[in-house]
Motif scaffolding. Structure first.
Motif, short mmCIF file in Angstrom:
data_model
loop_
_atom_site.label_atom_id
_atom_site.label_comp_id
_atom_site.label_asym_id
_atom_site.label_seq_id
_atom_site.Cartn_x
_atom_site.Cartn_y
_atom_site.Cartn_z
N ARG A 111 51.47 33.15 28.70
CA ARG A 111 50.87 34.37 29.25
C ARG A 111 49.65 34.81 28.45
O ARG A 111 48.90 35.68 28.88
N SER A 112 49.48 34.23 27.26
CA SER A 112 48.39 34.67 26.36
C SER A 112 47.57 33.47 25.91
O SER A 112 47.49 33.16 24.72
N HIS A 113 46.99 32.77 26.90
CA HIS A 113 46.01 31.71 26.66
C HIS A 113 46.57 30.43 26.04
O HIS A 113 45.80 29.54 25.66
N GLY A 114 47.88 30.34 25.88
CA GLY A 114 48.45 29.17 25.21
C GLY A 114 48.23 29.20 23.71
O GLY A 114 48.30 28.17 23.04
N ILE A 115 48.02 30.41 23.17
CA ILE A 115 47.69 30.58 21.75
C ILE A 115 48.95 30.95 20.96
O ILE A 115 49.80 31.71 21.42
N THR A 116 49.05 30.40 19.76
CA THR A 116 50.14 30.75 18.86
C THR A 116 49.60 31.19 17.50
O THR A 116 48.55 30.71 17.06
N ARG A 117 50.33 32.08 16.86
CA ARG A 117 50.09 32.44 15.46
C ARG A 117 51.26 32.02 14.59
O ARG A 117 51.33 32.38 13.41
N ASP A 118 52.18 31.26 15.16
CA ASP A 118 53.36 30.79 14.44
C ASP A 118 53.04 29.47 13.75
O ASP A 118 52.79 28.45 14.42
N PRO A 119 53.03 29.42 12.42
CA PRO A 119 52.70 28.17 11.72
C PRO A 119 53.60 27.00 12.12
O PRO A 119 53.15 25.84 12.10
N ALA A 120 54.83 27.30 12.53
CA ALA A 120 55.75 26.22 12.90
C ALA A 120 55.30 25.50 14.17
O ALA A 120 55.70 24.36 14.41
N GLU A 121 54.46 26.14 14.97
CA GLU A 121 53.98 25.53 16.21
C GLU A 121 52.60 24.90 16.06
O GLU A 121 52.11 24.26 16.99
N MET A 122 51.97 25.05 14.90
CA MET A 122 50.61 24.58 14.72
C MET A 122 50.56 23.11 14.30
O MET A 122 51.55 22.55 13.85
N THR A 123 49.40 22.52 14.50
CA THR A 123 49.22 21.11 14.14
C THR A 123 49.01 20.92 12.64
O THR A 123 49.15 19.80 12.13
N HIS A 124 48.64 21.98 11.93
CA HIS A 124 48.51 21.92 10.47
C HIS A 124 48.68 23.32 9.91
O HIS A 124 48.73 24.30 10.67
N GLN A 125 48.75 23.45 8.63
CA GLN A 125 48.93 24.76 8.01
C GLN A 125 47.74 25.68 8.30
O GLN A 125 46.60 25.22 8.39
N PRO A 126 47.99 26.97 8.47
CA PRO A 126 46.90 27.90 8.79
C PRO A 126 45.80 27.89 7.74
O PRO A 126 46.06 27.72 6.54
N ASP A 127 44.56 28.07 8.20
CA ASP A 127 43.43 28.17 7.28
C ASP A 127 43.46 29.47 6.48
O ASP A 127 42.82 29.58 5.44
N GLY A 128 44.17 30.46 6.99
CA GLY A 128 44.26 31.76 6.33
C GLY A 128 45.03 32.71 7.22
O GLY A 128 45.50 32.35 8.30
N GLN A 130 45.11 27.44 19.77
CA GLN A 130 45.46 27.21 21.17
C GLN A 130 46.07 25.81 21.24
O GLN A 130 45.39 24.81 21.01
N ILE A 131 47.34 25.76 21.56
CA ILE A 131 48.02 24.47 21.57
C ILE A 131 48.31 23.95 22.98
O ILE A 131 48.76 22.82 23.16
N GLU A 132 48.04 24.77 23.99
CA GLU A 132 48.13 24.33 25.38
C GLU A 132 47.26 25.26 26.22
O GLU A 132 46.77 26.28 25.74
N LEU A 133 47.06 24.89 27.49
CA LEU A 133 46.25 25.71 28.37
C LEU A 133 47.11 26.82 28.96
O LEU A 133 48.05 26.57 29.71
N GLY A 134 46.79 28.04 28.58
CA GLY A 134 47.52 29.20 29.11
C GLY A 134 46.59 30.10 29.90
O GLY A 134 45.46 29.74 30.21
N MET A 135 47.08 31.28 30.23
CA MET A 135 46.35 32.24 31.04
C MET A 135 46.36 33.60 30.34
O MET A 135 47.08 33.80 29.37
#
Length: 383
Positions: free
Chosen positions: A213-230, A236-241
Protein backbone atom coordinates in the motif's frame (compact mmCIF):
# COMPACT_ATOMS: atom_id res chain seq x y z
CA UNK A 1 -35.85 12.33 -2.34
CA UNK A 2 -35.37 9.35 -0.05
CA UNK A 3 -31.93 7.98 -1.00
CA UNK A 4 -31.16 4.26 -1.17
CA UNK A 5 -28.35 4.88 1.33
CA UNK A 6 -27.08 7.70 3.50
CA UNK A 7 -24.19 8.19 5.91
CA UNK A 8 -24.83 9.30 9.49
CA UNK A 9 -22.31 11.83 10.78
CA UNK A 10 -22.51 12.96 14.41
CA UNK A 11 -20.86 15.76 16.33
CA UNK A 12 -18.55 13.14 17.86
CA UNK A 13 -17.41 12.16 14.34
CA UNK A 14 -16.73 15.79 13.47
CA UNK A 15 -14.82 16.30 16.70
CA UNK A 16 -12.68 13.20 16.07
CA UNK A 17 -11.64 14.51 12.64
CA UNK A 18 -11.13 18.02 14.02
CA UNK A 19 -8.81 16.65 16.70
CA UNK A 20 -6.61 15.10 14.02
CA UNK A 21 -6.59 18.34 12.03
CA UNK A 22 -5.22 20.08 15.13
CA UNK A 23 -2.60 17.38 15.73
CA UNK A 24 0.88 16.86 14.27
CA UNK A 25 -0.24 14.11 11.86
CA UNK A 26 -2.80 14.37 9.08
CA UNK A 27 -1.80 11.38 6.96
CA UNK A 28 0.44 8.63 8.35
CA UNK A 29 0.10 9.07 12.09
CA UNK A 30 -0.93 7.08 15.16
CA UNK A 31 -4.66 6.98 14.41
CA UNK A 32 -4.34 4.52 11.53
CA UNK A 33 -2.83 1.67 13.59
CA UNK A 34 -5.43 2.36 16.30
CA UNK A 35 -8.18 1.96 13.72
CA UNK A 36 -6.60 -1.19 12.30
CA UNK A 37 -6.32 -2.74 15.74
CA UNK A 38 -9.88 -1.75 16.68
CA UNK A 39 -11.41 -3.33 13.57
CA UNK A 40 -9.29 -6.48 13.87
CA UNK A 41 -10.25 -6.85 17.53
CA UNK A 42 -13.92 -6.20 16.75
CA UNK A 43 -14.12 -9.04 14.21
CA UNK A 44 -11.62 -11.42 15.80
CA UNK A 45 -8.93 -11.25 13.12
CA UNK A 46 -5.22 -11.19 13.83
CA UNK A 47 -4.31 -8.16 11.71
CA UNK A 48 -5.90 -5.24 9.89
CA UNK A 49 -4.38 -3.21 7.05
CA UNK A 50 -6.15 0.07 6.31
CA UNK A 51 -6.25 1.36 2.72
CA UNK A 52 -7.81 4.21 0.79
CA UNK A 53 -10.60 2.02 -0.65
CA UNK A 54 -11.89 -1.53 -0.69
CA UNK A 55 -10.81 -1.70 -4.35
CA UNK A 56 -7.23 -1.01 -3.26
CA UNK A 57 -7.59 -3.61 -0.53
CA UNK A 58 -8.73 -6.22 -3.07
CA UNK A 59 -5.78 -5.36 -5.31
CA UNK A 60 -3.10 -5.69 -2.62
CA UNK A 61 -4.78 -8.84 -1.29
CA UNK A 62 -4.47 -10.46 -4.71
CA UNK A 63 -0.85 -9.37 -5.04
CA UNK A 64 0.00 -10.62 -1.55
CA UNK A 65 -1.43 -14.03 -2.48
CA UNK A 66 0.81 -14.14 -5.55
CA UNK A 67 -1.88 -13.69 -8.19
CA UNK A 68 -0.31 -12.80 -11.53
CA UNK A 69 -0.10 -13.52 -15.27
CA UNK A 70 -1.17 -17.04 -16.10
CA UNK A 71 -3.42 -17.27 -13.02
CA UNK A 72 -7.21 -17.13 -12.79
CA UNK A 73 -9.52 -15.59 -10.18
CA UNK A 74 -13.17 -16.61 -9.80
CA UNK A 75 -15.79 -14.35 -8.27
CA UNK A 76 -19.53 -13.70 -8.38
CA UNK A 77 -21.15 -12.04 -11.41
CA UNK A 78 -23.46 -10.11 -9.02
CA UNK A 79 -21.07 -7.64 -7.44
CA UNK A 80 -19.46 -4.31 -8.14
CA UNK A 81 -16.84 -4.59 -10.89
CA UNK A 82 -13.95 -4.15 -8.40
CA UNK A 83 -14.35 -7.77 -7.23
CA UNK A 84 -13.32 -8.90 -10.72
CA UNK A 85 -11.10 -6.00 -11.80
CA UNK A 86 -8.64 -6.74 -8.99
CA UNK A 87 -7.51 -9.83 -10.93
CA UNK A 88 -6.98 -7.84 -14.11
CA UNK A 89 -4.81 -5.33 -12.25
CA UNK A 90 -2.49 -8.25 -11.48
CA UNK A 91 -2.37 -9.48 -15.07
CA UNK A 92 -4.53 -12.51 -14.23
CA UNK A 93 -7.73 -13.72 -15.85
CA UNK A 94 -11.27 -13.71 -14.45
CA UNK A 95 -14.16 -16.15 -14.45
CA UNK A 96 -17.42 -16.26 -12.53
CA UNK A 97 -19.49 -18.66 -10.41
CA UNK A 98 -23.26 -18.26 -10.52
CA UNK A 99 -25.27 -17.15 -7.48
CA UNK A 100 -27.82 -18.61 -5.09
CA UNK A 101 -31.21 -17.27 -6.23
CA UNK A 102 -32.41 -16.32 -2.73
CA UNK A 103 -29.30 -14.80 -1.12
CA UNK A 104 -27.58 -13.52 -4.30
CA UNK A 105 -24.26 -14.95 -3.06
CA UNK A 106 -21.86 -17.42 -4.67
CA UNK A 107 -23.45 -20.86 -4.99
CA UNK A 108 -21.40 -23.67 -3.38
CA UNK A 109 -23.17 -26.13 -5.68
CA UNK A 110 -22.12 -24.25 -8.82
CA UNK A 111 -18.65 -23.75 -7.37
CA UNK A 112 -18.20 -27.46 -6.70
CA UNK A 113 -19.32 -28.37 -10.21
CA UNK A 114 -17.08 -25.75 -11.81
CA UNK A 115 -14.07 -26.81 -9.72
CA UNK A 116 -14.55 -30.44 -10.68
CA UNK A 117 -14.54 -29.56 -14.38
CA UNK A 118 -11.60 -27.19 -13.96
CA UNK A 119 -9.56 -29.87 -12.20
CA UNK A 120 -10.24 -32.28 -15.07
CA UNK A 121 -9.00 -29.66 -17.53
CA UNK A 122 -6.04 -28.52 -15.39
CA UNK A 123 -7.31 -24.94 -15.18
CA UNK A 124 -8.15 -24.40 -11.52
CA UNK A 125 -8.27 -20.83 -10.19
CA UNK A 126 -5.57 -19.57 -7.86
CA UNK A 127 -7.96 -17.32 -5.92
CA UNK A 128 -11.71 -17.33 -5.25
CA UNK A 129 -13.48 -14.11 -4.20
CA UNK A 130 -16.94 -14.87 -2.74
CA UNK A 131 -18.98 -11.69 -2.27
CA UNK A 132 -21.16 -11.12 0.80
CA UNK A 133 -23.87 -9.46 -1.21
CA UNK A 134 -26.13 -6.93 0.59
CA UNK A 135 -24.41 -7.76 3.91
CA UNK A 136 -25.38 -11.47 3.84
CA UNK A 137 -22.43 -13.82 4.27
CA UNK A 138 -21.85 -16.48 1.66
CA UNK A 139 -21.91 -20.07 2.91
CA UNK A 140 -18.24 -19.78 3.79
CA UNK A 141 -17.89 -23.19 5.47
CA UNK A 142 -18.87 -24.88 2.21
CA UNK A 143 -16.79 -22.54 0.04
CA UNK A 144 -13.79 -22.77 2.37
CA UNK A 145 -13.92 -26.56 2.40
CA UNK A 146 -13.94 -26.67 -1.41
CA UNK A 147 -11.06 -24.20 -1.61
CA UNK A 148 -9.04 -26.26 0.85
CA UNK A 149 -9.73 -29.47 -1.08
CA UNK A 150 -8.42 -27.89 -4.29
CA UNK A 151 -5.62 -25.83 -2.67
CA UNK A 152 -7.12 -22.46 -3.63
CA UNK A 153 -6.73 -19.17 -1.74
CA UNK A 154 -9.84 -17.28 -0.64
CA UNK A 155 -10.53 -13.55 -0.31
CA UNK A 156 -13.91 -12.68 1.21
CA UNK A 157 -15.26 -9.52 -0.38
CA UNK A 158 -17.20 -8.37 2.67
CA UNK A 159 -17.48 -4.76 1.49
CA UNK A 160 -21.18 -4.87 2.46
CA UNK A 161 -20.91 -6.96 5.59
CA UNK A 162 -19.03 -5.46 8.53
CA UNK A 163 -21.14 -6.16 11.61
CA UNK A 164 -22.63 -9.30 10.09
CA UNK A 165 -22.34 -12.78 11.59
CA UNK A 166 -21.75 -16.25 10.16
CA UNK A 167 -22.03 -19.35 12.34
CA UNK A 168 -21.85 -17.16 15.47
CA UNK A 169 -18.59 -15.52 14.36
CA UNK A 170 -18.20 -11.96 13.10
CA UNK A 171 -17.70 -11.60 9.38
CA UNK A 172 -14.01 -10.71 9.04
CA UNK A 173 -12.61 -13.36 11.38
CA UNK A 174 -11.19 -15.15 8.31
CA UNK A 175 -12.26 -18.53 9.68
CA UNK A 176 -12.65 -19.89 6.14
CA UNK A 177 -10.45 -17.51 4.14
CA UNK A 178 -6.99 -16.01 3.85
CA UNK A 179 -8.13 -12.38 3.73
CA UNK A 180 -11.39 -10.46 4.25
CA UNK A 181 -12.08 -7.04 2.73
CA UNK A 182 -14.28 -4.30 4.22
CA UNK A 183 -15.44 -1.07 2.59
CA UNK A 184 -16.01 2.21 4.42
CA UNK A 185 -17.66 4.11 1.56
CA UNK A 186 -20.31 6.60 2.79
CA UNK A 187 -23.30 4.36 2.00
CA UNK A 188 -21.78 1.32 3.73
CA UNK A 189 -22.45 0.35 7.35
CA UNK A 190 -19.79 2.68 8.78
CA UNK A 191 -17.72 5.19 6.84
CA UNK A 192 -14.30 6.79 6.62
CA UNK A 193 -15.55 8.86 3.62
CA UNK A 194 -13.51 6.66 1.29
CA UNK A 195 -11.56 3.74 2.68
CA UNK A 196 -11.21 0.02 3.09
CA UNK A 197 -9.42 -2.59 5.15
CA UNK A 198 -7.93 -6.02 4.62
CA UNK A 199 -8.19 -8.42 7.57
CA UNK A 200 -6.06 -11.56 7.91
CA UNK A 201 -4.75 -14.00 10.49
CA UNK A 202 -1.37 -14.19 8.73
CA UNK A 203 1.32 -11.81 9.97
CA UNK A 204 3.24 -12.35 6.72
CA UNK A 205 0.27 -11.41 4.55
CA UNK A 206 -0.42 -8.36 6.72
CA UNK A 207 3.18 -7.15 6.40
CA UNK A 208 3.15 -7.72 2.66
CA UNK A 209 -0.12 -5.84 2.12
CA UNK A 210 1.08 -2.96 4.32
CA UNK A 211 4.23 -2.69 2.19
CA UNK A 212 2.31 -2.85 -1.08
CA UNK A 213 0.00 0.00 0.00
CA UNK A 214 3.04 2.27 0.40
CA UNK A 215 5.06 1.98 -2.81
CA UNK A 216 6.60 -1.38 -1.94
CA UNK A 217 8.96 0.43 0.44
CA UNK A 218 10.35 -0.98 3.68
CA UNK A 219 12.28 0.51 6.58
CA UNK A 220 12.76 -2.90 8.18
CA UNK A 221 16.44 -3.95 7.95
CA UNK A 222 15.37 -7.60 7.96
CA UNK A 223 13.66 -7.08 4.59
CA UNK A 224 16.50 -5.12 2.96
CA UNK A 225 19.12 -6.40 0.56
CA UNK A 226 21.92 -5.01 2.75
CA UNK A 227 22.38 -3.17 6.03
CA UNK A 228 20.94 0.37 6.12
CA UNK A 229 23.24 3.22 5.12
CA UNK A 230 21.97 5.14 8.16
CA UNK A 231 18.85 5.91 10.23
CA UNK A 232 17.29 7.70 7.24
CA UNK A 233 17.46 4.63 5.01
CA UNK A 234 14.62 2.83 3.24
CA UNK A 235 14.42 0.48 0.27
CA UNK A 236 11.84 -0.16 -2.40
CA UNK A 237 11.94 -3.93 -2.65
CA UNK A 238 8.91 -4.44 -4.91
CA UNK A 239 6.50 -2.41 -7.01
CA UNK A 240 3.78 -1.04 -4.76
CA UNK A 241 1.17 1.70 -4.89
CA UNK A 242 0.13 4.72 -2.87
CA UNK A 243 -3.02 3.19 -1.37
CA UNK A 244 -2.68 4.70 2.10
CA UNK A 245 -5.51 5.81 4.32
CA UNK A 246 -5.13 9.11 6.19
CA UNK A 247 -5.30 9.73 9.94
CA UNK A 248 -8.35 11.94 9.33
CA UNK A 249 -10.21 9.04 7.72
CA UNK A 250 -9.10 6.63 10.44
CA UNK A 251 -10.36 9.03 13.12
CA UNK A 252 -13.77 9.13 11.47
CA UNK A 253 -13.76 5.33 11.24
CA UNK A 254 -12.89 4.90 14.91
CA UNK A 255 -15.72 7.20 15.91
CA UNK A 256 -18.19 5.44 13.62
CA UNK A 257 -17.10 2.01 14.89
CA UNK A 258 -18.56 2.86 18.30
CA UNK A 259 -22.03 2.78 16.67
CA UNK A 260 -21.55 -0.32 14.50
CA UNK A 261 -23.83 -2.56 16.57
CA UNK A 262 -26.47 0.17 16.76
CA UNK A 263 -26.40 0.62 12.98
CA UNK A 264 -26.61 -3.09 12.16
CA UNK A 265 -29.40 -3.65 14.66
CA UNK A 266 -31.41 -0.77 13.19
CA UNK A 267 -30.86 -2.04 9.64
CA UNK A 268 -32.14 -5.48 10.65
CA UNK A 269 -35.20 -3.95 12.33
CA UNK A 270 -36.00 -2.02 9.16
CA UNK A 271 -35.38 -5.09 6.98
CA UNK A 272 -37.76 -7.18 9.08
CA UNK A 273 -40.32 -4.39 8.88
CA UNK A 274 -39.98 -4.37 5.08
CA UNK A 275 -40.57 -8.14 5.18
CA UNK A 276 -43.88 -7.63 6.96
CA UNK A 277 -45.05 -4.65 4.93
CA UNK A 278 -44.23 -6.23 1.55
CA UNK A 279 -45.32 -9.81 2.28
CA UNK A 280 -48.55 -9.64 0.23
CA UNK A 281 -47.03 -8.04 -2.89
CA UNK A 282 -46.05 -9.95 -6.06
CA UNK A 283 -42.34 -9.88 -5.35
CA UNK A 284 -39.66 -11.99 -3.69
CA UNK A 285 -37.98 -10.79 -0.50
CA UNK A 286 -34.27 -11.24 0.25
CA UNK A 287 -33.39 -14.64 1.70
CA UNK A 288 -31.24 -15.28 4.75
CA UNK A 289 -28.93 -18.12 5.70
CA UNK A 290 -30.23 -19.88 8.80
CA UNK A 291 -26.85 -19.65 10.57
CA UNK A 292 -26.00 -16.06 9.66
CA UNK A 293 -27.05 -12.51 10.42
CA UNK A 294 -26.90 -10.03 7.58
CA UNK A 295 -25.50 -6.55 8.11
CA UNK A 296 -28.19 -5.42 5.64
CA UNK A 297 -26.21 -2.91 3.67
CA UNK A 298 -28.91 -3.33 1.01
CA UNK A 299 -32.50 -4.55 0.89
CA UNK A 300 -33.15 -6.01 -2.56
CA UNK A 301 -36.56 -7.10 -3.79
CA UNK A 302 -37.18 -9.04 -7.02
CA UNK A 303 -40.34 -8.49 -9.04
CA UNK A 304 -42.01 -11.72 -10.09
CA UNK A 305 -43.13 -10.13 -13.35
CA UNK A 306 -39.94 -8.95 -15.01
CA UNK A 307 -41.90 -7.01 -17.64
CA UNK A 308 -42.78 -4.47 -14.91
CA UNK A 309 -39.16 -3.97 -13.87
CA UNK A 310 -38.32 -0.75 -15.66
CA UNK A 311 -41.73 0.85 -15.14
CA UNK A 312 -41.69 0.17 -11.40
CA UNK A 313 -38.09 1.38 -11.05
CA UNK A 314 -38.80 4.59 -12.96
CA UNK A 315 -42.08 5.09 -11.09
CA UNK A 316 -40.32 4.90 -7.75
CA UNK A 317 -37.66 7.36 -8.88
CA UNK A 318 -40.30 9.76 -10.22
CA UNK A 319 -42.01 9.67 -6.82
CA UNK A 320 -38.82 10.69 -5.03
CA UNK A 321 -37.79 7.21 -3.93
CA UNK A 322 -34.09 6.85 -4.67
CA UNK A 323 -34.04 3.18 -5.61
CA UNK A 324 -31.01 1.66 -7.27
CA UNK A 325 -29.95 -1.63 -8.86
CA UNK A 326 -27.13 -3.64 -7.33
CA UNK A 327 -25.73 -4.87 -9.65
CA UNK A 328 -25.56 -5.26 -13.41
CA UNK A 329 -23.88 -8.67 -13.86
CA UNK A 330 -20.18 -8.03 -14.35
CA UNK A 331 -19.92 -10.48 -17.24
CA UNK A 332 -22.41 -8.37 -19.23
CA UNK A 333 -20.29 -5.21 -18.99
CA UNK A 334 -18.78 -4.28 -22.40
CA UNK A 335 -15.23 -4.63 -21.07
CA UNK A 336 -15.99 -8.23 -20.12
CA UNK A 337 -18.04 -9.16 -23.18
CA UNK A 338 -14.95 -8.23 -25.22
CA UNK A 339 -13.19 -11.01 -23.29
CA UNK A 340 -15.77 -13.49 -24.55
CA UNK A 341 -18.45 -13.46 -21.84
CA UNK A 342 -22.01 -13.30 -23.12
CA UNK A 343 -25.66 -13.27 -22.11
CA UNK A 344 -26.72 -16.73 -21.04
CA UNK A 345 -23.44 -17.57 -19.30
CA UNK A 346 -24.79 -17.26 -15.74
CA UNK A 347 -28.52 -17.90 -15.65
CA UNK A 348 -29.29 -17.12 -12.00
CA UNK A 349 -27.36 -13.83 -12.10
CA UNK A 350 -29.16 -12.70 -15.23
CA UNK A 351 -32.56 -13.71 -13.86
CA UNK A 352 -31.78 -11.64 -10.75
CA UNK A 353 -30.78 -8.61 -12.83
CA UNK A 354 -34.06 -8.62 -14.76
CA UNK A 355 -36.07 -8.30 -11.52
CA UNK A 356 -33.94 -6.71 -8.78
CA UNK A 357 -34.53 -3.31 -7.17
CA UNK A 358 -32.62 -2.00 -4.13
CA UNK A 359 -35.04 -0.19 -1.84
CA UNK A 360 -33.87 2.61 0.47
CA UNK A 361 -32.27 1.34 3.67
CA UNK A 362 -30.00 3.25 6.05
CA UNK A 363 -29.51 3.40 9.79
CA UNK A 364 -31.29 6.72 10.34
CA UNK A 365 -34.20 5.93 8.04
CA UNK A 366 -37.52 6.66 9.73
CA UNK A 367 -40.59 4.45 9.71
CA UNK A 368 -42.46 7.27 7.96
CA UNK A 369 -39.89 7.22 5.14
CA UNK A 370 -40.17 3.45 4.93
CA UNK A 371 -43.97 3.66 4.84
CA UNK A 372 -43.70 6.11 1.93
CA UNK A 373 -41.47 3.70 0.00
CA UNK A 374 -43.92 0.85 0.56
CA UNK A 375 -46.96 2.95 -0.32
CA UNK A 376 -45.51 4.07 -3.66
CA UNK A 377 -44.34 0.55 -4.49
CA UNK A 378 -47.77 -0.86 -3.64
CA UNK A 379 -49.50 1.70 -5.87
CA UNK A 380 -47.19 0.91 -8.78
CA UNK A 381 -47.73 -2.83 -8.50
CA UNK A 382 -51.49 -2.70 -7.98
CA UNK A 383 -52.26 0.25 -10.24
Amino acid sequence: MIPYGRQHITQADIQAVSDVLKSDFLTQGPTIPRFEQAIAQRVGAGHGVALNSATSALHVACLALGLGPGDVLWTSPITFVASANCALYCGAQVDFVDIEPDTFTMSPRHLEEKLRHAAQNNCLPKVIVPVHMCGQSCDMAAIGALAKAYNIRVIEDASHAIGGLYQNQPVGACAHSDITIFSFHPVKIITTAEGGMALTNSADLARHMARLRSHGITRDPAEMTHQPDGPWYYQQIELGMNYRMTDMQAALGLSQLERLDEYVTRRNVLAERYDRLLADLPLDLPGRLADARSAFHLYVIRLRDHTLHRAVFEGLRAAGIGVNLHYIPVHLQPYYTRMGFAAGDFEAAEHYYQRAISLPLFAVMTEAEQDEVVQVLRQLLHG
